[in-house]
Design an enzyme around this catalytic site. Structure first.
Site, PDB file in Angstrom:
ATOM      1  N   GLY A 128     -14.430  29.754  34.141  1.00 30.52           N
ATOM      2  CA  GLY A 128     -14.368  31.089  34.740  1.00 30.52           C
ATOM      3  C   GLY A 128     -15.756  31.694  34.906  1.00 30.52           C
ATOM      4  O   GLY A 128     -16.663  31.441  34.108  1.00 30.52           O
TER       5      GLY A 128
ATOM      6  N   HIS B 178      -7.263  32.086  31.940  1.00 30.14           N
ATOM      7  CA  HIS B 178      -7.139  30.644  31.661  1.00 30.14           C
ATOM      8  C   HIS B 178      -6.082  30.019  32.566  1.00 30.14           C
ATOM      9  O   HIS B 178      -6.263  28.916  33.079  1.00 30.14           O
ATOM     10  CB  HIS B 178      -6.687  30.415  30.210  1.00 30.14           C
ATOM     11  CG  HIS B 178      -7.625  30.937  29.168  1.00 30.14           C
ATOM     12  ND1 HIS B 178      -7.341  32.030  28.390  1.00 30.14           N
ATOM     13  CD2 HIS B 178      -8.846  30.495  28.767  1.00 30.14           C
ATOM     14  CE1 HIS B 178      -8.335  32.244  27.544  1.00 30.14           C
ATOM     15  NE2 HIS B 178      -9.266  31.339  27.752  1.00 30.14           N
TER      16      HIS B 178
ATOM     17  N   MET C 206     -10.568  27.932  24.207  1.00 29.63           N
ATOM     18  CA  MET C 206     -10.506  28.171  22.759  1.00 29.63           C
ATOM     19  C   MET C 206      -9.158  28.798  22.415  1.00 29.63           C
ATOM     20  O   MET C 206      -8.999  29.385  21.337  1.00 29.63           O
ATOM     21  CB  MET C 206     -11.656  29.076  22.317  1.00 29.63           C
ATOM     22  CG  MET C 206     -13.025  28.436  22.585  1.00 29.63           C
ATOM     23  SD  MET C 206     -14.321  28.986  21.477  1.00 29.63           S
ATOM     24  CE  MET C 206     -14.332  30.727  21.789  1.00 29.63           C
TER      25      MET C 206
ATOM     26  N   VAL D  17     -10.529  36.965  36.416  1.00 35.15           N
ATOM     27  CA  VAL D  17      -9.225  37.616  36.597  1.00 35.15           C
ATOM     28  C   VAL D  17      -9.261  38.931  35.819  1.00 35.15           C
ATOM     29  O   VAL D  17      -9.749  38.977  34.684  1.00 35.15           O
ATOM     30  CB  VAL D  17      -8.075  36.710  36.102  1.00 35.15           C
ATOM     31  CG1 VAL D  17      -6.730  37.407  36.235  1.00 35.15           C
ATOM     32  CG2 VAL D  17      -8.067  35.397  36.893  1.00 35.15           C
TER      33      VAL D  17
END
Ligand code: PAF
Length: 281
Positions: free
Chosen positions: A144, A34, A27, A173
């Protein structure tokens, strides 16, 4: 890097691609989380397609759709630097044209946790991901683990609907202090940002208790809640110790199946989620 704004443009570029294609749906408001998906897609495949689409159907009316960050030029620059071949940036009217009426609705697993707090959210997520996968036709798609329930829903949708794509889960992350990267971290004031690290501290303690042999799920939930309670600005939405696949709340963590410890907590108006898997081999 080519930019496709319409489904026709995207499909024409896809037809020219040979070899394997990896897909990273986003998004936008891209961060290292990402980019780790893009890098893995780059390593695994001959070509990489990313999408940037702030999907209106996964936001409830009172949620942050209109405020959601949209730094498009910066995002395109980051994707170009990572060697993405094509980025798909459709308008909402391209994905949901007049008369759109077909939805992907999943029972059970979408009704718990995020689904209970955000009714309708996963109907929007599953529908847009199914549409994007149909349009992009990748061999592999990357998601993720921070959005653990989203991952479970998408894996289940792909299995249930016999979609021929491999879903590749990727580790969360984190910032240097452990806060999971999220586009919504940008909403936090400096005081809220300081407080938000309690989520990670809490999940690390939960992992430690699990390592120490504690298998009583209610005890773990209570321990997590009491750590969050020490952070006065934090307001708990839910704390869960659930089966990692069905997401049913557990009484005791078994030896044969992993459990998902997850939580959603408000800091001011910002709702953050995080999780760890317990007992994963
Ligand atoms: O995780 C996200 O960013 C979104 O939920 C996704 C998968 C791109 C669908 O809109």
């Amino acid at each position: 890097m080519k930019v496709a704004k319409t489904i026709d443009e995207m499909s024409a570029l896809r037809r020219q691609m040979t070899g394997s294609v990896g897909f990273v749906p986003t998004m936008g408001a891209l961060h290292e989380g990402h980019l780790s998906l893009v890098r893995r897609a780059r390593t695994d495949n001959d070509a990489v397609i990313a999408s940037i689409f702030v999907n209106p159907t996964q936001f409830a009316p009172h949620e942050d759709l209109s405020h959601y960050p949209r730094p498009l030029d910066q995002d395109l620059g980051l994707l170009r630097e990572e060697g993405v071949d094509v980025v798909f940036i459709p308008d909402a009217s391209e994905i949901y044209p007049e008369g759109f009426a077909t939805w992907v609705v999943m029972d059970d697993v979408t009704e718990r946790l995020e689904g209970a707090s955000r009714p309708g959210h996963f109907k929007g997520v599953a529908t847009v991901v199914a549409k994007l996968l149909n349009i992009v036709q990748p061999q592999k798609a990357y998601f993720g683990r921070k959005d653990a329930q989203q991952l479970v829903v998408i894996q289940k949708m792909v299995r249930d609907l016999n979609m021929s794509v491999e879903i590749v889960p990727m580790s969360t992350v984190r910032e240097a202090d452990g806060l999971a990267m999220s586009s919504r971290n940008a909403y936090l004031s400096s005081e809220e940002r300081r407080a938000a690290v309690v989520l990670y501290r809490d999940l690390v303690s939960c992992e430690q208790m699990y390592e120490d042999g504690i298998r009583d799920a209610s005890g773990l939930r209570r321990a997590i809640e009491s750590i969050i309670a020490q952070e006065l600005s934090a307001r708990v939405d839910y704390v869960s110790i659930a089966d990692a696949e069905t997401l049913e709340e557990l009484e005791t963590i078994g030896t044969d199946r992993p459990a998902l410890a997850s939580l959603a907590v408000y800091f001011g108006k910002t709702r953050l989620i995080d999780n760890v898997t317990l007992g994963e081999s």
